[in-house]
Design an enzyme around this catalytic site. Structure first.
Site, PDB file in Angstrom:
ATOM      1  N   MET A   1       0.854  -1.195   0.000  1.00 29.08           N
ATOM      2  CA  MET A   1       0.000   0.000   0.000  1.00 29.08           C
ATOM      3  C   MET A   1       0.880   1.232   0.000  1.00 29.08           C
ATOM      4  O   MET A   1       1.678   1.447   0.912  1.00 29.08           O
ATOM      5  CB  MET A   1      -0.922   0.014   1.216  1.00 29.08           C
ATOM      6  CG  MET A   1      -1.860   1.232   1.227  1.00 29.08           C
ATOM      7  SD  MET A   1      -3.056   1.190   2.566  1.00 29.08           S
ATOM      8  CE  MET A   1      -2.010   1.613   3.947  1.00 29.08           C
ATOM      9  N   CYS A   2       0.774   2.049  -1.013  1.00 28.23           N
ATOM     10  CA  CYS A   2       1.521   3.291  -1.124  1.00 28.23           C
ATOM     11  C   CYS A   2       0.562   4.419  -1.498  1.00 28.23           C
ATOM     12  O   CYS A   2      -0.578   4.176  -1.878  1.00 28.23           O
ATOM     13  CB  CYS A   2       2.619   3.184  -2.177  1.00 28.23           C
ATOM     14  SG  CYS A   2       3.882   1.942  -1.795  1.00 28.23           S
ATOM     15  N   GLY A   3       1.037   5.644  -1.399  1.00 29.70           N
ATOM     16  CA  GLY A   3       0.240   6.793  -1.779  1.00 29.70           C
ATOM     17  C   GLY A   3       0.868   7.533  -2.940  1.00 29.70           C
ATOM     18  O   GLY A   3       2.085   7.696  -2.988  1.00 29.70           O
TER      19      GLY A   3
END
Length: 291
Positions: A1-3
């Site tokens: 999960m990254c932004g």
């Protein structure tokens, strides 16, 4: 999960605010990636000159040591060298010979690229993102789930002049792609699958493809799940894989186009309440370029 965040300005009056707007967007995505962060900003360039973004330590004397018409600006652990375009090969050879401890992470007429381990707000503050101006920029907050927390693993990745990419997802065939690309002259500095995606696009562009056709081809050549935001000298692009399991939202007004992994990254933008807000469609290439 990254932004992921991205901001492409249509209205030149907003250019002095690019850094501050992008910094707010990046910090808002801390929950999606608290271990490292990075960003690329497309600012002003000089006629006949190139910028090389170099990462390392003991940077203060590098420009003077190279000599000639080389200028340097140190920002924390990064150094932006402004050099005559005709001297690029010489400067690269000098760095490889005299300062092999340094790493060139970005190059082009307008791009400056910064990344480090740490909370996104701290990374942005260390490099002075809030005070940067430009036409567009992209950023990434990383949660390392498949590799170590290192600066090498932080995004963006740049493998071509004025090109960079940030990625949320995972590619399953990046090793085979890397073996295909390296004999074609595409060099890689890390084992990150996102750098391979950047290298693939660089290769397609070198072969004469447009950014739109290169991204369209990637839908069949890249195996995995991904959301890409890409920066080039003249523009900004977005692509999601056909499944599109990673979240993404965009907003467009007469003044800008913005991307965020979540809507909350966009709420601080001017005029957001009047923006056309939409989710980018699976397997559709979106490209915006400067006039």
């Amino acid at each position: 999960m990254c932004g992921i965040v991205g901001l492409f300005l249509k209205d030149s009056s907003l250019e002095p605010q690019l850094g501050s707007l992008l910094a707010d967007m990046l910090e808002t995505m801390t929950g999606r990636g608290p271990d490292s962060a990075g960003f690329a900003v497309y600012g002003s360039g000089g006629a006949g000159r190139l910028k090389l973004t170099v990462r390392g330590q003991a940077l203060d004397s590098v420009a003077a040591d190279i000599g000639g018409d080389v200028r340097g600006e140190v920002r924390d652990t990064h150094l932006v060298l402004s050099i005559p375009a005709t001297e690029e090969a010489h400067v690269r050879e000098w760095l490889a010979s005299h300062r092999p401890d340094l790493r060139i992470i970005g190059a082009g007429e307008r791009i400056e690229l910064y990344k480090e381990v740490g909370l996104p707000a701290d990374v942005a503050r260390r490099f002075g993102l809030e005070k940067m101006s430009g036409t567009h920029g992209i950023g990434h907050t990383r949660m390392a789930t498949e590799s170590a927390v290192t600066t090498d693993g932080a995004h963006p990745f740049s493998t071509g002049a004025d090109q960079c990419l940030v990625h949320n997802g995972s590619l399953s065939n990046h090793r085979s792609l890397r073996r295909m690309l390296e004999p074609k002259g595409i060099a890689f500095a890390t084992d990150n699958d996102s750098e391979v995606a950047a290298g693939y696009l660089s290769w397609k562009l070198q072969e004469g493809a447009t950014l739109a056709t290169a991204l369209q081809d990637s839908l069949s050549d890249l195996d995995g799940f991904f959301t890409f935001v890409i920066g080039t000298e003249s523009g900004f692009a977005v692509l999601r894989d056909p499944i599109s399991c990673k979240p993404a939202v965009m907003a467009e007004t007469d003044q800008y186009v913005a991307f965020g992994s979540e809507y909350r990254a966009l709420v601080g933008l001017p005029g957001i309440e009047k923006a056309r807000v939409f989710e980018p469609e699976p397997a559709r290439v979106y490209v915006w370029e400067r006039n």
